[in-house]
Design a protein around this motif. Structure first.
Motif, short mmCIF file in Angstrom:
data_model
loop_
_atom_site.label_atom_id
_atom_site.label_comp_id
_atom_site.label_asym_id
_atom_site.label_seq_id
_atom_site.Cartn_x
_atom_site.Cartn_y
_atom_site.Cartn_z
N UNK A 11 0.86 -1.18 0.00
CA UNK A 11 0.00 0.00 0.00
C UNK A 11 0.90 1.24 0.00
N UNK A 12 0.72 2.09 -1.02
CA UNK A 12 1.60 3.27 -1.12
C UNK A 12 0.82 4.58 -1.25
N UNK A 13 -0.52 4.48 -1.18
CA UNK A 13 -1.38 5.67 -1.32
C UNK A 13 -1.15 6.38 -2.64
N UNK A 14 -0.73 5.62 -3.64
CA UNK A 14 -0.50 6.17 -4.97
C UNK A 14 -1.04 5.20 -6.01
N UNK A 63 -6.12 -6.99 4.00
CA UNK A 63 -5.07 -6.00 4.26
C UNK A 63 -4.30 -6.44 5.51
N UNK A 64 -2.99 -6.50 5.40
CA UNK A 64 -2.18 -6.94 6.54
C UNK A 64 -1.32 -5.77 7.03
N UNK A 86 -4.76 -7.29 10.81
CA UNK A 86 -5.43 -7.97 9.68
C UNK A 86 -6.81 -7.36 9.51
N UNK A 87 -7.08 -6.89 8.30
CA UNK A 87 -8.40 -6.37 8.00
C UNK A 87 -8.90 -7.04 6.73
#
Length: 323
Positions: free
Chosen positions: A76-79, A147-148, A163-164
């Motif tokens: 996850x990089x918010x890009x 999502x980890x 963990x989601x």
């Protein structure tokens, strides 16, 4: 005094009225009835889940969702890889997510951004079995998204979830056709056998010459499929646009059109068990008819596989012999 007390009570009542805003402490999309959807089914670059006044968005680069059973991980990089949660002051719908010009309402009242962690996608295939002929086909793929160690940047400060579970996103798939009405043909130089429809072709590359002999059989001749060898390699290919014709085959150079979409490889044969080629030969008026049958064949592409009917008639190859 009573006048001031009444004014204070009225002010408290006003502040306590529900103005439609949603106060969020935790995100919960665990209800399995909430389906995962996409704005663009061709590229799957935005997947979202909706509740009445909430949305959970996952943005990925094109083709990050793969129809191939395996585990895929992305940072996850918010890009390029974004996770966004939003709360609204009214009912949210697909138009608020995918519309070219989003509606003015509802308004976003709170937003959480994923700033770190891993997107983990575990993909499995949906297999449908045919009890009558023993075949299987792939009808689609399930993509279980988790999502980890995700970090959410939210108005009240960062929040980390070990963990989601985002949920399952489903993609459809149409298995290649293996129903051919044409007779089997053989290329004169390469000795490749082929049968085809307008959208797919099943070939046997360099079939063992001991299987195609112009002599009547009392018992079928038998050979084994060789996935990586020089003889008896069986391939199923699908083509883009459904414009395949006989002119495509037996060329020195493989034509560029129609373009190949997928290639499935028949797995190695095991004696008396699977991956078997059987040929039965008859002769009528110097026309030898070789009936070719494939038994217990599994076709594989990457990590996906499906089975042909247990006894699959590939077709008849006719050879005319001068008297």
């Amino acid at each position: 005094m009573k006048k001031y007390a009444s004014l204070l009570l009225f002010a408290l009542l006003l502040n306590g009225c529900d103005d439609g805003d949603l106060t969020v402490d935790t995100i919960d999309f665990s209800d399995e009835s909430i389906s995962s959807q996409t704005c663009d089914p061709l590229t799957n670059n935005l997947i979202y889940r909706l509740k009445t006044q909430e949305s959970l968005l996952l943005q990925l680069p094109d083709n990050s969702i793969k129809n191939d059973p395996s585990v895929y991980t992305y940072d996850i990089d918010n890009s390029a890889y974004r996770v966004v949660y939003r709360a609204y002051d009214g009912t949210v719908a697909t138009a608020n997510i995918c519309g070219t010009i989003p509606p003015k309402t509802p308004n976003i009242t709170e937003e959480w951004l994923g700033t770190g962690g891993i997107i983990e996608i575990t993909t499995s295939s949906n297999i449908e079995s045919n009890a009558t002929d023993g075949s299987t086909k792939i009808t689609g793929y399930n993509h279980n998204i988790v999502f980890r160690n995700i970090t959410f940047a939210k108005p009240s400060g960062d929040q980390v979830e070990k963990e989601y579970v985002f949920g399952v996103y489903k993609t459809s798939y149409t298995s290649p056709t293996t129903a051919f009405t044409n007779p089997v043909q053989q290329c004169p130089t390469s000795k490749q056998l082929y049968n085809y429809s307008t959208s797919s072709a099943l070939t046997i590359d360099n079939i063992d010459p001991a299987l195609i002999v112009n002599e009547i059989t009392t018992t079928p001749r038998s050979g084994l499929i060789n996935a990586n060898g020089t003889t008896n390699k069986v391939l199923l290919r699908t083509y883009i646009n459904g414009t395949l014709t006989q002119g495509y085959f037996c060329n020195t150079t493989i034509p560029s059109t129609p373009a190949v979409s997928e290639t499935w490889i028949a797995q190695d044969g095991i004696a008396q068990t699977s991956g078997i080629i059987e040929v039965t030969t008859t002769n009528v008026n110097n026309v030898f008819t070789h009936t070719i049958v494939l038994k217990n064949v599994t076709l594989q592409k990457d990590h996906s596989s499906f089975k042909l009917p247990t006894t699959y008639t590939y077709g008849n190859l006719e050879v005319v012999v001068a008297p």
